[in-house]
Design a protein around this motif. Structure first.
Motif, mmCIF file in Angstrom:
data_model
loop_
_atom_site.group_PDB
_atom_site.id
_atom_site.type_symbol
_atom_site.label_atom_id
_atom_site.label_comp_id
_atom_site.label_asym_id
_atom_site.label_seq_id
_atom_site.Cartn_x
_atom_site.Cartn_y
_atom_site.Cartn_z
ATOM 1 N N GLU A 147 1.032 -1.189 -0.100
ATOM 2 C CA GLU A 147 0.008 -0.024 -0.093
ATOM 3 C C GLU A 147 1.036 1.202 0.219
ATOM 4 O O GLU A 147 1.856 1.370 0.892
ATOM 5 C CB GLU A 147 -0.822 -0.032 1.239
ATOM 6 C CG GLU A 147 -1.645 -1.141 1.233
ATOM 7 C CD GLU A 147 -2.810 -1.083 2.712
ATOM 8 O OE1 GLU A 147 -2.398 -0.139 3.455
ATOM 9 O OE2 GLU A 147 -3.790 -1.844 2.907
ATOM 10 N N GLY A 148 0.589 1.984 -0.960
ATOM 11 C CA GLY A 148 1.642 3.390 -0.937
ATOM 12 C C GLY A 148 1.025 4.463 -1.637
ATOM 13 O O GLY A 148 -0.366 4.323 -2.158
ATOM 14 N N ALA A 149 1.375 5.544 -1.524
ATOM 15 C CA ALA A 149 0.769 6.646 -2.170
ATOM 16 C C ALA A 149 1.804 7.965 -2.390
ATOM 17 O O ALA A 149 2.938 8.017 -1.933
ATOM 18 C CB ALA A 149 -0.055 7.288 -1.049
ATOM 19 N N LEU A 150 1.492 8.742 -3.407
ATOM 20 C CA LEU A 150 1.951 9.913 -3.582
ATOM 21 C C LEU A 150 1.260 10.981 -2.872
ATOM 22 O O LEU A 150 -0.031 11.200 -3.072
ATOM 23 C CB LEU A 150 1.944 10.091 -5.193
ATOM 24 C CG LEU A 150 2.539 11.482 -5.738
ATOM 25 C CD1 LEU A 150 3.185 11.458 -7.141
ATOM 26 C CD2 LEU A 150 1.416 12.692 -5.441
ATOM 27 N N VAL A 151 1.883 11.682 -2.082
ATOM 28 C CA VAL A 151 1.251 12.854 -1.319
ATOM 29 C C VAL A 151 1.424 14.053 -1.705
ATOM 30 O O VAL A 151 2.783 14.292 -2.020
ATOM 31 C CB VAL A 151 1.745 12.565 0.033
ATOM 32 C CG1 VAL A 151 0.936 13.351 1.283
ATOM 33 C CG2 VAL A 151 1.326 10.974 0.602
ATOM 34 N N ASP A 152 0.532 14.944 -1.682
ATOM 35 C CA ASP A 152 0.942 16.348 -2.194
ATOM 36 C C ASP A 152 1.211 16.612 -3.445
ATOM 37 O O ASP A 152 2.545 17.079 -3.689
ATOM 38 C CB ASP A 152 1.527 17.278 -1.169
ATOM 39 C CG ASP A 152 1.049 17.159 0.587
ATOM 40 O OD1 ASP A 152 -0.237 17.175 0.501
ATOM 41 O OD2 ASP A 152 1.798 17.194 1.598
ATOM 42 N N PRO A 153 0.403 16.205 -4.251
ATOM 43 C CA PRO A 153 1.100 16.353 -5.976
ATOM 44 C C PRO A 153 1.161 17.636 -6.117
ATOM 45 O O PRO A 153 0.244 18.548 -5.848
ATOM 46 C CB PRO A 153 0.061 15.623 -6.553
ATOM 47 C CG PRO A 153 -1.544 15.604 -5.976
ATOM 48 C CD PRO A 153 -0.839 15.544 -4.270
#
Lengths: 255, 367
Positions: A147-153
């Motif tokens: 589970e992962g994410a790009l944060v604050d694009p």
């Protein structure tokens, strides 16, 4: 000289190194695809064991999770998750495939037969929110492999997006294992840069026990027209690439 | 034309006990010889965590040893990484001043910001911020050296009013340079009145144009301190009586350097920041190593081969507007120390005098 990988490819089965049954002789177009990449440094203790001897680990060792979302195209709709390690093939910056998962088995069969990706069927998803882009790979038992994410694009010029060419192992019809390169051509439409997060990463489920995340590096999400190219070259797993490269192409695999 | 030698202190694996010491001692020995032979500069880089490529994390200490072993050669402290998390600006000013004192006023300071993720991330630095850090630092250094008291309230650093001590003995301060790798950095150098220390190897055409732009632009500069209008480049060097041997050893040196530098993880490769518009040194090296060469396949611009070949190449660099060339003599210990010594001696005897009209010959060593 730089360190070399120590992966013993002889112990890898067809589940890890599929046979290249119908090698891609023509390009495949994947229009308006979305690609999310989450990059981290990983632990030095695992910096050589998942790379074949032909490759050098980056300094520091790095890993990249990429998620390719295709809504349409000649392979059909699919979402492909890939775990890659940063490496060098001789002088050249590359990444090496360690594990991959696909949500559409029909597409997966083509990806295995034509490009040699060992795309394991799994639940793969990418979800875009206002302030983050999340990705997940789920195991059949419902647990999360990653589970992962790009944060604050933050938008960046599409020209700022760079992707290193990708390498992976394939099993030739004569049962030898070689390394091939798939270097997608991309026409970028949009790019956003952000901070990577990865609260869940089951390295053992990726066939890479002991691989541990360290420093977050970067996260990038792009929309692009992608062309998966025909396979053109292969090289040996245990020699410097410049010494063992062979051209591939129809009608046989090598010439 | 000025000539220098620069060292990376690269240490190949296996890192056996004493391996690093041997590299350090060998480098001091051939920089000492370079001083005796009349070379003008002894540069030493600053790098951190760059396995094999460079084990030179405290170049001011190394150069202090070189300064005490030499008499005339200028001491090139660079490229100093002007990023406060790595080198607080005050510490750069203090250490440089000490080095200037202990070298008897022979110090030059090269400034830069590092181009590797390996180094920047190792100190918790966001690559996107390095250009402004560098800019703020190079504007501060001359003031720290020349003002009795200095204070600053900025982005990269802030400090209350303090006497930054000691002061350098050169008046007004040691010459300042900036590393020029990416196109456009020569403009940054010119605008600030800094010397341009080119870190690309070979390639006449592109550099001729960039040098011309630098010369024109520096005439209208807003200098950060004393103007240092000079353009130096870096080159591989191996000089041999036998041209075939000289080019072979030199090409092996260049190929090894390119290979080991290609293993580094550049800031641009790691993050899509506009602060690093190019991948740095590596693509330049690769392009130049694949550039059309002469009949022997030696890429244009490399100072390797016999004295006649090297003289021709240096004449070409001179015509491009280059004031000086700093030579990389070794990497990964690929060239035996005795070959480096003989190469330096031959260069000093056969090549250097052709570029030194009107200057007294060196007297320190038998050339």
């Amino acid at each position: 000289m730089p360190l070399n990988g120590t992966l013993d490819v002889a112990v890898l089965g067809t589940d890890r190194v599929p046979t290249l049954a119908d090698p891609a002789a023509t390009d495949a177009t994947l229009p308006d695809a979305e690609i999310l990449t989450l990059s981290f440094e990983h632990n030095h203790a695992a910096h050589t064991e998942y790379l074949p001897a032909a490759l050098h680990p980056t300094v520091p060792p790095t890993l990249h999770w990429s998620f390719l979302v295709v809504d349409d195209g000649e392979i059909g709709p699919f979402t492909l998750a890939q775990l890659r390690l940063g490496c060098r093939a001789g002088y050249r910056a590359r990444s090496f495939l360690v594990a991959s998962f696909v949500d559409n088995e029909v597409a997966g069969q083509q990806l295995r037969a034509r490009w040699g990706f060992h795309a394991v069927p799994a639940e793969v998803s990418v979800r875009r929110f206002y302030d983050r882009v999340e990705a997940r790979v789920g195991a059949p038992d419902g647990t999360s492999i990653v589970e992962g994410a790009l944060v604050d694009p933050m938008p960046v010029a599409p020209s700022a997006a760079t992707f290193t060419a990708a390498l992976h192992l394939v099993r030739m019809p004569d049962d030898t294992v070689r390394i091939v390169q798939v270097d997608p051509e991309m026409q970028f439409r949009q790019a956003d840069y952000g901070r990577p997060e990865m609260p869940t990463f089951d390295a053992a489920a990726c066939g890479a026990p002991g691989l541990e995340l360290r420093l977050p590096m970067a996260a990038l999400v792009v929309r692009a027209d992608v062309v998966l190219p025909a396979l053109k070259y292969s090289f040996a797993v245990d020699e410097p690439p410049q010494r063992s490269v062979q051209r591939m192409g129809p009608p046989g695999l090598e010439r | 034309m000025k000539f220098g030698v620069f060292v990376e202190l690269s240490v190949p694996r296996p890192w056996t006990p004493g391996a690093e010491r041997e590299v350090y001692e060998n480098s001091i020995r051939y920089l000492k010889l370079a001083d005796e032979l009349g070379f003008d500069y002894a540069w030493c880089v600053e790098h951190h965590f760059l396995e094999e490529y460079s084990h030179s994390s405290a170049p001011d200490l190394f150069l202090c040893a070189v300064a005490r072993e030499t008499k005339r050669i200028r001491i090139g402290h660079g490229i100093v990484i002007c990023v406060p998390q790595i080198n607080p600006p005050v510490r750069i000013a203090e250490r440089a001043a000490v080095l200037d004192i202990l070298s008897g006023g022979r110090l030059d300071v090269g400034t830069g910001r590092s181009s590797t993720w390996t180094e920047l991330a190792g100190f918790g630095v966001d690559p996107a911020d390095t250009k402004k850090y560098w800019d703020e630092t190079v504007r501060a250094l001359p003031k720290m050296w020349t003002q009795e008291y200095y204070s600053h309230d900025g982005t990269a650093f802030s400090m209350p009013e303090r006497a930054v001590l000691p002061k350098p003995i050169q008046d007004p301060h040691p010459p300042l340079w900036v590393a020029v790798t990416s196109p456009g950095t020569e403009l940054d150098a010119a605008d600030r009145g800094l010397g341009s220390l080119g870190l690309t190897f070979g390639g006449f055409g592109e550099q001729e144009e960039r040098i011309a732009t630098y010369r024109k632009r520096i005439q209208q500069c807003d200098p950060v301190g004393a103007v240092n209008e000079q353009v130096h480049t870096v080159n591989f060097m191996h000089c041999s009586e036998d041209d075939e041997r000289g080019t072979r050893v030199g090409q092996r040196l260049a190929a090894t350097f390119s290979y080991i530098s290609s293993q580094l993880l550049s800031a641009r490769e790691a993050t899509p920041t506009p602060a690093y518009p190019s991948l740095g040194l590596l693509p330049q090296l690769r392009r130049e190593s694949g550039a059309p060469g002469d009949e022997k396949g030696v890429p244009e611009g490399l100072t390797i081969g016999d004295p006649d070949r090297i003289t021709r190449v240096l004449r070409r660099w001179e015509s491009c507007g280059v004031d000086g060339v700093n030579f990389l003599m070794n990497t990964m210990e690929r060239v035996p120390h005795e070959d480096i010594e003989s190469s330096l001696r031959l260069f000093a005897r056969e090549v250097m005098p052709k570029f030194r009209t009107g200057e007294p010959a060196p007297t320190g060593a038998e050339v």
